[in-house]
Structures are given as C-alpha cells and as structure tokens.
Design a protein around this motif. Sequence first.
Motif, PDB file in Angstrom:
ATOM      1  N   ASP A 126       6.410   9.751  -3.098  1.00  0.00           N
ATOM      2  CA  ASP A 126       6.595  10.470  -1.838  1.00  0.00           C
ATOM      3  C   ASP A 126       6.273  11.947  -2.008  1.00  0.00           C
ATOM      4  N   GLY A 127       6.626  12.503  -3.167  1.00  0.00           N
ATOM      5  CA  GLY A 127       6.317  13.904  -3.434  1.00  0.00           C
ATOM      6  C   GLY A 127       4.830  14.176  -3.476  1.00  0.00           C
ATOM      7  N   PHE A 128       4.053  13.220  -3.975  1.00  0.00           N
ATOM      8  CA  PHE A 128       2.605  13.357  -4.012  1.00  0.00           C
ATOM      9  C   PHE A 128       1.991  13.191  -2.626  1.00  0.00           C
ATOM     10  N   VAL A 129       2.403  12.121  -1.928  1.00  0.00           N
ATOM     11  CA  VAL A 129       1.766  11.777  -0.654  1.00  0.00           C
ATOM     12  C   VAL A 129       2.143  12.761   0.449  1.00  0.00           C
ATOM     13  N   ALA A 130       3.427  13.057   0.573  1.00  0.00           N
ATOM     14  CA  ALA A 130       3.876  13.930   1.656  1.00  0.00           C
ATOM     15  C   ALA A 130       3.359  15.358   1.507  1.00  0.00           C
ATOM     16  N   ARG A 131       2.952  15.735   0.306  1.00  0.00           N
ATOM     17  CA  ARG A 131       2.441  17.081   0.072  1.00  0.00           C
ATOM     18  C   ARG A 131       0.926  17.123  -0.019  1.00  0.00           C
ATOM     19  N   GLY A 132       0.297  16.027   0.263  1.00  0.00           N
ATOM     20  CA  GLY A 132      -1.160  16.016   0.344  1.00  0.00           C
ATOM     21  C   GLY A 132      -1.892  15.834  -0.962  1.00  0.00           C
ATOM     22  N   THR A 133      -1.168  15.580  -2.064  1.00  0.00           N
ATOM     23  CA  THR A 133      -1.820  15.398  -3.357  1.00  0.00           C
ATOM     24  C   THR A 133      -2.408  14.007  -3.496  1.00  0.00           C
ATOM     25  N   SER A 134      -1.825  13.034  -2.784  1.00  0.00           N
ATOM     26  CA  SER A 134      -2.323  11.664  -2.819  1.00  0.00           C
ATOM     27  C   SER A 134      -2.501  11.154  -1.399  1.00  0.00           C
ATOM     28  N   THR A 135      -3.568  10.400  -1.183  1.00  0.00           N
ATOM     29  CA  THR A 135      -3.791   9.789   0.124  1.00  0.00           C
ATOM     30  C   THR A 135      -3.683   8.272   0.088  1.00  0.00           C
ATOM     31  N   CYS A 136      -3.604   7.711  -1.122  1.00  0.00           N
ATOM     32  CA  CYS A 136      -3.445   6.255  -1.254  1.00  0.00           C
ATOM     33  C   CYS A 136      -2.784   5.977  -2.602  1.00  0.00           C
ATOM     34  N   ALA A 137      -1.474   5.770  -2.566  1.00  0.00           N
ATOM     35  CA  ALA A 137      -0.705   5.595  -3.794  1.00  0.00           C
ATOM     36  C   ALA A 137      -0.266   4.144  -3.957  1.00  0.00           C
ATOM     37  N   LEU A 138      -0.392   3.644  -5.169  1.00  0.00           N
ATOM     38  CA  LEU A 138       0.135   2.334  -5.527  1.00  0.00           C
ATOM     39  C   LEU A 138       1.441   2.535  -6.285  1.00  0.00           C
ATOM     40  N   VAL A 139       2.536   1.982  -5.750  1.00  0.00           N
ATOM     41  CA  VAL A 139       3.829   2.038  -6.428  1.00  0.00           C
ATOM     42  C   VAL A 139       4.208   0.607  -6.779  1.00  0.00           C
ATOM     43  N   ILE A 140       4.359   0.357  -8.074  1.00  0.00           N
ATOM     44  CA  ILE A 140       4.543  -1.012  -8.563  1.00  0.00           C
ATOM     45  C   ILE A 140       5.815  -1.106  -9.388  1.00  0.00           C
ATOM     46  N   GLY A 141       6.587  -2.152  -9.149  1.00  0.00           N
ATOM     47  CA  GLY A 141       7.690  -2.515 -10.030  1.00  0.00           C
ATOM     48  C   GLY A 141       7.311  -3.804 -10.720  1.00  0.00           C
TER      49      GLY A 141
END
Length: 325
Positions: A126-141
């Motif tokens: 969320d810190g990456f995406v909401a601040r514009g550093t990422s536009t498509c993040a994969l979060v995997i458990g």
Amino acid sequence: MTVVRSAVTGVGAYLPEKVVTNADLAKFVDTSDEWIVERTGIRQRHQAAPDQPTSDLAVEAARKALAEAGRTPADVDLIIVATTTPDMTFPATASIVQRKLGVPVCVAFDIQAVCSGFVYALSVADGFVARGTSTCALVIGAEEMTRLMDWEDRTTCVLFGDGAGAVVLEPVEGQGTPADRGILGSALRCDGTKTDLLYVDGGPATTGQVGHLRMLGNQVFRHAVVNIAEAITAAAKAAGIEIADVDWFVPHQANQRIIKGVGDRLGLDENKVVSTVAMHANTSAASIPLALDSAIRDGRIKRGDLVLLEAMGGGLTWGACALRL
C-alpha cells in the motif's frame, strides 16, 4: 479531496493436489479425527509434492490473480512474497517468482512475519501503490508449513497445511472517505518478548538446520483473542469505520476456536465470518488470501463490500487491515 487508494483488482489461489485427511494422519500419529476436529475445526489439509517448492505455489496463485485483474506479468512492477518457508535462504522467493513468471526488472522482496505476513505485506505494498511508486503490485502469501512439522508432535503437526494466495493491487482515485474502494486502514503489531510461544527451533545462524515448529498452544490462544481484537479495532478506527458496518470478516485460519473467540469478543455476526480452516488447515501467510479467494469464488464477497482481514503469528506478530473491494 481526491486521494489515491490501493485497490485489490485481482485475487488468485492455489492448493497442492495432495490432500491429507485427519484419518490419514491417524495412521502414523497418535491422534484421531474427533480429537483434531473438536480442538481445531480442521478436517483436512493440502501438502506440496517433494519437488514442488514454495515459489511454484506462489506462481500459480499469482497467475490466477493477474488473469482476474486483466494484467500480464509485463505489467507488474512490484512483487512481495510473504513466506516462512522460502525456497532458499537467499535469494528471496520473490526473485524466483519474478523469474518464473517472466516479470521484467522490478522491485521484489520477501516479508517474514509468519502468519501475519500477508497483512504486513499488504500494508507495505500500500505504501508503494498509494504513493505512486507502483502501479501494479503482486502481493503473495505462500507457505509449505508441512516442511516444518515434527510428525511425532501431535499438538502441532495436525494444525498446518500448504498453499498460496495472491492479490493484485493497483491505484484508484477516491474521495478520502470510507466509501472509497481500496485499502482504508491498517494496524500492525509485534511483541518480541513472546518469541518462545511460537517458533522454529533451527536456523542458518544458530543450528544450521531448518528445524521444527514449536508452540505453546494455550498461551498463543489467549494472546490471539485479545491482541487480534485490539488490532481490528485500531484498523477500523484508522479506516474511519465501525466494526458493525463490516460486510465480511476474513481472519487468519489458525483454529476455529480462535476465529470464534475473536468474533465473539467483537460482537461479529458469525454469518459474516469466512472460515476455510476445516479444508485448508493453518497455511500461515497464505491463509487470508486463500480464504478471500474462496469467498469471492462462491459469491459471498462482492465488489464494493467492506472487508476486515486479521492475523497473528510467531514473533509474536499480529495485525489487521480494512479494505473495500
């Protein structure tokens, strides 16, 4: 006021083919189906094949999440894998997932917060995406907890299973209110004085071996109910919502008694609680995305629903996240 939120645009899950029932375990462990179900609610778990590392599970879940989001590996610019059972000491399992998926050069790393790993990873992404550093993040458990079992310890080996779940996070614009789509608020915690309650008795810097999982179950249960409830309340406050307004509660699938205990403490309607522990057992960081995927696939959770996620694991770590799908 317009704000950028991190929205879940795709969800995927993967479970290994092999299913191990309680009756299967009773053939070589001093236990029974009745004993396990009464104390945990677990009826079966999935187990990865010997030649199937954690990254393989993660990749399958990621592919499904990307497909649902309408994205390809070429779109991904961030990969975070929450895992306790990495393929290797290094490199990070996220790096291996990147290679296997064919994702271009990007940011990729693992998070180790045991069962809380997925909630931690969501907050970091969320810190990456909401601040514009990422536009498509994969979060995997992704976890292969059966690799850590002492199969002579019936108090722990019956509790865990293998699996993986993934979400795609993308930026969306909102008005800065709880009606926005996306992650609305999180609360993360750790109390390192409680490491002896849930741990693995090995590691590269101590024994040079993987080790086995050890747990003081009664104490973990007591801390879980109190601590998780506090984190959920904090996450709801950060999101500007009331717990009564939540459409669905998707908890870490550790034990049906813990799930019920937390729900009762918060006054949650049991019909709003997603439970997959009977079929999956405790898959650590994979349990929340696996449960989320299950409830979306069967039509319970729909776009626009307000969802609360929570988990607690070794560390002790715990946390919660409120989001609107």
